[in-house]
Each structure stands twice: as C-alpha cells, then as structure tokens.
Design an enzyme around this catalytic site. Structure first.
Site, PDB file in Angstrom:
ATOM      1  N   LYS A 135       1.059  -1.230  -0.109  1.00 33.35           N
ATOM      2  CA  LYS A 135      -0.023  -0.016   0.173  1.00 33.35           C
ATOM      3  C   LYS A 135       0.758   1.323  -0.083  1.00 33.35           C
ATOM      4  O   LYS A 135       2.020   1.378   0.386  1.00 33.35           O
ATOM      5  CB  LYS A 135      -0.802  -0.035   1.244  1.00 33.35           C
ATOM      6  N   ALA A 158      10.192  -3.366   6.336  1.00 32.81           N
ATOM      7  CA  ALA A 158      10.116  -2.042   7.172  1.00 32.81           C
ATOM      8  C   ALA A 158      10.262  -0.831   6.349  1.00 32.81           C
ATOM      9  O   ALA A 158      10.888   0.170   6.417  1.00 32.81           O
ATOM     10  CB  ALA A 158      11.359  -1.904   7.931  1.00 32.81           C
ATOM     11  N   GLY A 159       9.544  -1.008   5.100  1.00 38.92           N
ATOM     12  CA  GLY A 159       9.556   0.214   4.213  1.00 38.92           C
ATOM     13  C   GLY A 159       8.546   1.214   4.146  1.00 38.92           C
ATOM     14  O   GLY A 159       8.320   2.055   3.385  1.00 38.92           O
ATOM     15  N   GLY A 161       4.811  -6.272   6.083  1.00 38.80           N
ATOM     16  CA  GLY A 161       4.784  -7.351   7.134  1.00 38.80           C
ATOM     17  C   GLY A 161       3.090  -7.853   7.283  1.00 38.80           C
ATOM     18  O   GLY A 161       2.572  -8.745   7.699  1.00 38.80           O
ATOM     19  N   ASP A 204      -2.578  -1.932   9.800  1.00 37.67           N
ATOM     20  CA  ASP A 204      -2.532  -1.923   8.289  1.00 37.67           C
ATOM     21  C   ASP A 204      -3.120  -3.142   7.692  1.00 37.67           C
ATOM     22  O   ASP A 204      -3.432  -3.029   6.581  1.00 37.67           O
ATOM     23  CB  ASP A 204      -1.094  -1.807   7.544  1.00 37.67           C
TER      24      ASP A 204
HETATM   25  C1  LIG Z   1       2.193   4.181   9.630  1.00 40.96           C
HETATM   26  C2  LIG Z   1       1.397   3.167   8.606  1.00 40.96           C
HETATM   27  C3  LIG Z   1       0.163   4.100   8.011  1.00 40.96           C
HETATM   28  O1  LIG Z   1      -0.294   3.402   7.081  1.00 40.96           O
HETATM   29  O2  LIG Z   1       1.898   2.261   7.969  1.00 40.96           O
HETATM   30  P1  LIG Z   1       3.488   1.759   7.834  1.00 40.96           P
HETATM   31  O3  LIG Z   1       4.418   2.998   7.444  1.00 40.96           O
HETATM   32  O4  LIG Z   1       3.879   0.954   9.048  1.00 40.96           O
HETATM   33  O5  LIG Z   1       3.455   0.743   6.423  1.00 40.96           O
HETATM   34  C4  LIG Z   1       0.705   2.476   9.663  1.00 40.96           C
HETATM   35  O6  LIG Z   1      -0.108   3.522  10.681  1.00 40.96           O
HETATM   36  C5  LIG Z   1       1.224   1.580  10.652  1.00 40.96           C
HETATM   37  O7  LIG Z   1       0.558   0.507  10.779  1.00 40.96           O
HETATM   38  P2  LIG Z   1       1.327  -0.865  11.447  1.00 40.96           P
HETATM   39  O8  LIG Z   1       2.524  -1.186  10.587  1.00 40.96           O
HETATM   40  O9  LIG Z   1       0.138  -2.059  11.138  1.00 40.96           O
HETATM   41  O10 LIG Z   1       1.287  -0.602  12.731  1.00 40.96           O
HETATM   42  P3  LIG Z   1       1.204  -1.250  14.233  1.00 40.96           P
HETATM   43  O11 LIG Z   1       1.814  -2.580  14.121  1.00 40.96           O
HETATM   44  O12 LIG Z   1      -0.315  -1.288  14.439  1.00 40.96           O
HETATM   45  O13 LIG Z   1       1.774  -0.280  15.349  1.00 40.96           O
HETATM   46  C6  LIG Z   1       3.163  -0.383  15.453  1.00 40.96           C
HETATM   47  C7  LIG Z   1       3.439   0.854  16.343  1.00 40.96           C
HETATM   48  O14 LIG Z   1       3.484   2.117  15.473  1.00 40.96           O
HETATM   49  C8  LIG Z   1       2.731   3.185  16.238  1.00 40.96           C
HETATM   50  N1  LIG Z   1       1.471   3.486  15.526  1.00 40.96           N
HETATM   51  C9  LIG Z   1       0.647   2.633  14.793  1.00 40.96           C
HETATM   52  C10 LIG Z   1      -0.688   3.211  14.295  1.00 40.96           C
HETATM   53  C11 LIG Z   1      -0.869   4.338  14.793  1.00 40.96           C
HETATM   54  N2  LIG Z   1      -2.374   4.723  14.161  1.00 40.96           N
HETATM   55  N3  LIG Z   1      -0.292   5.013  15.377  1.00 40.96           N
HETATM   56  C12 LIG Z   1       0.705   4.859  15.870  1.00 40.96           C
HETATM   57  O15 LIG Z   1       1.309   5.363  16.746  1.00 40.96           O
HETATM   58  C13 LIG Z   1       2.630   2.827  17.584  1.00 40.96           C
HETATM   59  O16 LIG Z   1       3.965   3.007  18.199  1.00 40.96           O
HETATM   60  C14 LIG Z   1       2.521   1.091  17.374  1.00 40.96           C
HETATM   61  O17 LIG Z   1       3.065   0.427  18.452  1.00 40.96           O
HETATM   62  N1  LIG Z   2       6.254 -11.305   7.279  1.00 43.24           N
HETATM   63  C1  LIG Z   2       7.072 -10.111   7.670  1.00 43.24           C
HETATM   64  N2  LIG Z   2       7.321  -9.417   6.633  1.00 43.24           N
HETATM   65  C2  LIG Z   2       8.247  -8.331   6.759  1.00 43.24           C
HETATM   66  N3  LIG Z   2       8.614  -7.758   8.081  1.00 43.24           N
HETATM   67  C3  LIG Z   2       8.098  -8.478   8.961  1.00 43.24           C
HETATM   68  C4  LIG Z   2       7.224  -9.673   8.751  1.00 43.24           C
HETATM   69  N4  LIG Z   2       6.940 -10.281  10.051  1.00 43.24           N
HETATM   70  C5  LIG Z   2       7.612  -9.427  11.199  1.00 43.24           C
HETATM   71  N5  LIG Z   2       8.137  -8.530  10.417  1.00 43.24           N
HETATM   72  C6  LIG Z   2       8.709  -7.177  11.349  1.00 43.24           C
HETATM   73  O1  LIG Z   2       8.229  -6.090  11.241  1.00 43.24           O
HETATM   74  C7  LIG Z   2       9.051  -5.039  10.613  1.00 43.24           C
HETATM   75  C8  LIG Z   2       8.236  -4.031  10.007  1.00 43.24           C
HETATM   76  O2  LIG Z   2       7.988  -4.401   8.598  1.00 43.24           O
HETATM   77  P1  LIG Z   2       7.120  -4.229   7.239  1.00 43.24           P
HETATM   78  O3  LIG Z   2       5.582  -4.552   7.752  1.00 43.24           O
HETATM   79  O4  LIG Z   2       7.643  -4.776   6.264  1.00 43.24           O
HETATM   80  O5  LIG Z   2       7.104  -2.573   7.412  1.00 43.24           O
HETATM   81  P2  LIG Z   2       6.415  -1.433   7.609  1.00 43.24           P
HETATM   82  O6  LIG Z   2       5.567  -1.505   8.915  1.00 43.24           O
HETATM   83  O7  LIG Z   2       7.133  -0.045   7.591  1.00 43.24           O
HETATM   84  O8  LIG Z   2       5.390  -1.216   6.444  1.00 43.24           O
HETATM   85  C9  LIG Z   2      10.295  -5.368  10.102  1.00 43.24           C
HETATM   86  O9  LIG Z   2      11.119  -4.823  10.700  1.00 43.24           O
HETATM   87  C10 LIG Z   2      10.390  -6.952  10.751  1.00 43.24           C
HETATM   88  O10 LIG Z   2      11.313  -6.972  11.571  1.00 43.24           O
END
Ligand SMILES: C[C@@](CO)(OP(=O)(O)O)[C@H](O)COP(=O)(O)OP(=O)(O)OC[C@H]1O[C@@H](n2ccc(N)nc2=O)[C@H](O)[C@@H]1O
Ligand SMILES: Nc1ncnc2c1ncn2[C@@H]1O[C@H](COP(=O)(O)OP(=O)(O)O)[C@@H](O)[C@H]1O
Length: 321
Positions: free
Chosen positions: A16, A106-107, A112, A146
């Site tokens: 996404k 982690a992008g 994940g 997410d």
């Molecule tokens: C920032 C976003 C934007 O879409 O995406 P990514 O960059 O990770 O892909 C998301 O909110 C990430 O969602 P996701 O990666 O599922 O995060 P979660 O496991 O629910 O939360 C990981 C940590 O991110 C922070 N978190 C996440 C979501 C949110 N609304 N507020 C937060 O503060 C919190 O510290 C939480 O403990």
């Molecule tokens: N199946 C998976 N693929 C990618 N990362 C994973 C997975 N399971 C656990 N992780 C952990 O989740 C962290 C966040 O990864 P990812 O979901 O790819 O990033 P983001 O939250 O930035 O979209 C990684 O640093 C990794 O340690």
C-alpha cells in the site's frame, strides 16, 4: 481410515501507499488517531500455507534476511490468531508458511501486514472455514493497524488507528514509481519522532481529505499529484535526511509528485501514465539515490487465493541503481 491432507494454498497480497496520511493526537493506548487514504499497489508478496508435521515459517526474496522466522513473524502471528479464533490448537498449529517477498521490509508499504493478511485468507481456504471478510478483518485488526486494508485492497479511507475502512471507488488506474531505500525505518520510531518534532515546534500539517477524494473520483493524476500529503514525512526525513534528495530526484526525473510512503523510507512517485512511469524509473535508477526502483500501479485487489494456472508471478520490472 487415511486422513486427507488438503493441498497447499497460495495467496497474492498487495502493498500500500498512503495518498493522504493525517496524524492526530496520541490516544491513551499509545496509537495515534489517523485519517488516511490507502491505495493498494501491484508490488506484491505471495504466501503459501500448507498442513505439515514440521511447522514454521520460511522467507525468500526481497529483504528476506531481515524478516524474523520465529513467533514474531506477522504471518505466523496471523496463523496463531486465526487458530485461536476458530478454536484450533494455537500454541503449535501444524502449518508451514512460505513467504515470497516483493514488498520492501520495514519500508512503509505494509509488507509484514500483507503477509499476515495473506496467511488469514490462505488458512481460511486451507481449513475450509465458513468465515466472512468482516470476521477476518476483525482478526486482522488485532495483528496490526494496516492488516485490514491489505486484506481488503482497492482504495479506502482509514480512520481510528487506520483499521476502520470505508472503500473509495475509483475507476482510474494510477501509475507509480517506487524507490526502495538501502535500510528500513521502524514505524514506532517515526511516530515518536513526529511527537518530538511537534513538542519542539509546529511542523506543517497536511490539509483536508475531501479534495483527495474528489481527485480520485476525477481520475486525473495531475489533480491527485497536487494533493499527496503525509504528516509522517517530516519525521521520516528528520531520521533519514537523504530522503529529501530522493524525493527531488523523482520529480526531476519527470514524476508529477513524490511522497514518503507511510512511515518510510520508501518513496512513491505518481506519474502521468504507464510509459512515463517506465521513463521516470529508468532515470531515477541512474541518479544513485536509492537501492532499487520498481514500477507499480493501483488500485489492485486485496489478498486473494491464486489458482493453479496462476503460477507465482515474477517480480515486477526492476531497475538497480
Ligand atoms: C504508518 C502506517 C500508515 O499506514 O503504515 P507503515 O508505514 O507502518 O506501513 C501505519 O499506521 C502503521 O501500521 P502498522 O505497521 O500495522 O502498525 P502497528 O503494528 O499497528 O503499530 C506499530 C506501532 O506504530 C505506532 N502507531 C501505529 C499506528 C497508529 N495509528 N499510531 C501509532 O502510533 C505505535 O507506536 C505502534 O505500537
Ligand atoms: N512477514 C514479515 N515481513 C516483513 N517484516 C516482518 C514480517 N514479520 C515481522 N516483520 C517485522 O516487522 C517490521 C516491519 O516490517 P514491515 O511490515 O515490512 O514494515 P512497515 O511497517 O514499515 O510497512 C520489520 O522490521 C520486521 O522485523
């Protein structure tokens, strides 16, 4: 009588990009209130689940070395969460999960989360569960904010911590260039950095979401490009200053606009059409600002089982910097 072992099930799941990511206050549970527009992209992972006497997770492909294969793997957490939800043994489910990664780890592209959503859909088919998408989405939200979106796909407005979704209808396909950084960024650290920046000053906040929804309805990428916005971008750039150069390079290469995807560090560039995206990708790859460049389009569907005639797909066109 011999037990019949069901054949393995393979699921394709999208990444996404957040077209609009407004971050509000921190809630008592530690999450931030979000108002976001997600779009599912054709940069995908594939996850196979199979019944086995040797349970566990294997990961191959993009960034596989950085993905945990133990209990913290998000796909494995999904297996345990669904097993518990339907009353199966969730301590040691007899399931093998093979993840083929195309989404950067982690992008900021929900890689994940995508694997977790794929594992839910795959297991529901493998175990022949009578479970609706809404019930799967409830289990998905327990795994990560997410996960419900990559389960659903398309384009959607997300509120709450990002898990409450309203589909947004778009008839147009948008073309993107995706720039992978050399290392990932931790999502919680980026949210913490935004809190720090906000406690020290007043970093700019993005505008209202309605014009973004209007631009999506119009299908005009030029209109949408003017409105891409992400409150986490200043925090991601503060932690990774080189992203400023990457964003500039994409626009100099001919993209309509660029944005950090979610918490970064992946940058996504919106292009006027598919041909322009290929040209921008080639030029950006030569600029030496990122590790890998790919093209993608969206919206695409959420996690779905792929049949026997849809063999695992080769990675989308890639250009190495
Ligand atoms: C920032 C976003 C934007 O879409 O995406 P990514 O960059 O990770 O892909 C998301 O909110 C990430 O969602 P996701 O990666 O599922 O995060 P979660 O496991 O629910 O939360 C990981 C940590 O991110 C922070 N978190 C996440 C979501 C949110 N609304 N507020 C937060 O503060 C919190 O510290 C939480 O403990
Ligand atoms: N199946 C998976 N693929 C990618 N990362 C994973 C997975 N399971 C656990 N992780 C952990 O989740 C962290 C966040 O990864 P990812 O979901 O790819 O990033 P983001 O939250 O930035 O979209 C990684 O640093 C990794 O340690």
């Amino acid at each position: 009588m011999l037990a019949v072992v069901p054949p393995p099930v393979t699921v394709r799941v999208p990444s996404k990009v957040n077209l609009h990511l407004a971050v509000g206050d921190v809630r008592p549970d530690g999450y931030h209130e979000l108002n976001t527009v997600f779009q599912a992209l054709s940069l995908t992972d594939e996850v196979t689940v199979a019944v086995t006497d040797d349970p566990g997770v294997e990961v191959v492909g993009e960034g596989a070395d950085e993905v945990p294969t133990g209990p913290s793997n998000l796909a494995w957490r999904a297996v345990q969460a669904l097993a518990e939800h339907v009353g199966k043994d969730h301590t040691e489910p007899k399931i093998r999960v093979v993840i083929r990664k195309g989404i950067p780890v982690a992008g900021g592209m929900a890689g994940g989360s995508a694997d977790a959503a794929a594992a839910l859909v795959g297991l529901a088919a493998l175990w022949r569960l009578e479970i609706g998408r809404d019930e799967l989405a409830t289990v998905a939200a327990r795994i990560g904010s997410d996960v419900p979106f990559v389960l659903q796909g398309g384009t959607a407005l997300g509120t709450g911590r990002g898990e409450q979704l309203i589909p947004v209808l778009t008839r147009h396909t948008f073309h993107w260039v995706i720039a992978f950084d050399r290392r990932g960024l931790s999502t919680p650290k980026v949210f913490e950095e935004l809190d720090r920046l906000r406690s020290d000053g007043d970093p700019p906040r993005i505008g209202a979401v309605e014009p973004v929804l209007e631009a999506l309805a119009s299908g005009d990428p030029r209109q949408l490009a003017l409105l891409l916005g992400n409150d986490l971008q200043s925090a991601a750039i503060s932690l990774r200053p080189g992203l400023r150069r990457t964003l500039r390079a994409g626009v100099n290469a001919g993209a309509l606009a660029g944005t950090v995807s979610g918490s970064g560090p992946t940058c996504a560039f919106l292009c006027s059409d598919g041909e322009s995206a290929l040209r921008v990708a080639a030029e950006l790859a030569g600029a030496g600002v990122c590790r890998t460049v790919r093209v993608a389009h969206g919206p695409v569907p959420g996690a779905r089982v792929i049949g026997g005639d849809e063999a695992p797909r080769p990675a989308p066109p890639e250009v190495h910097a």
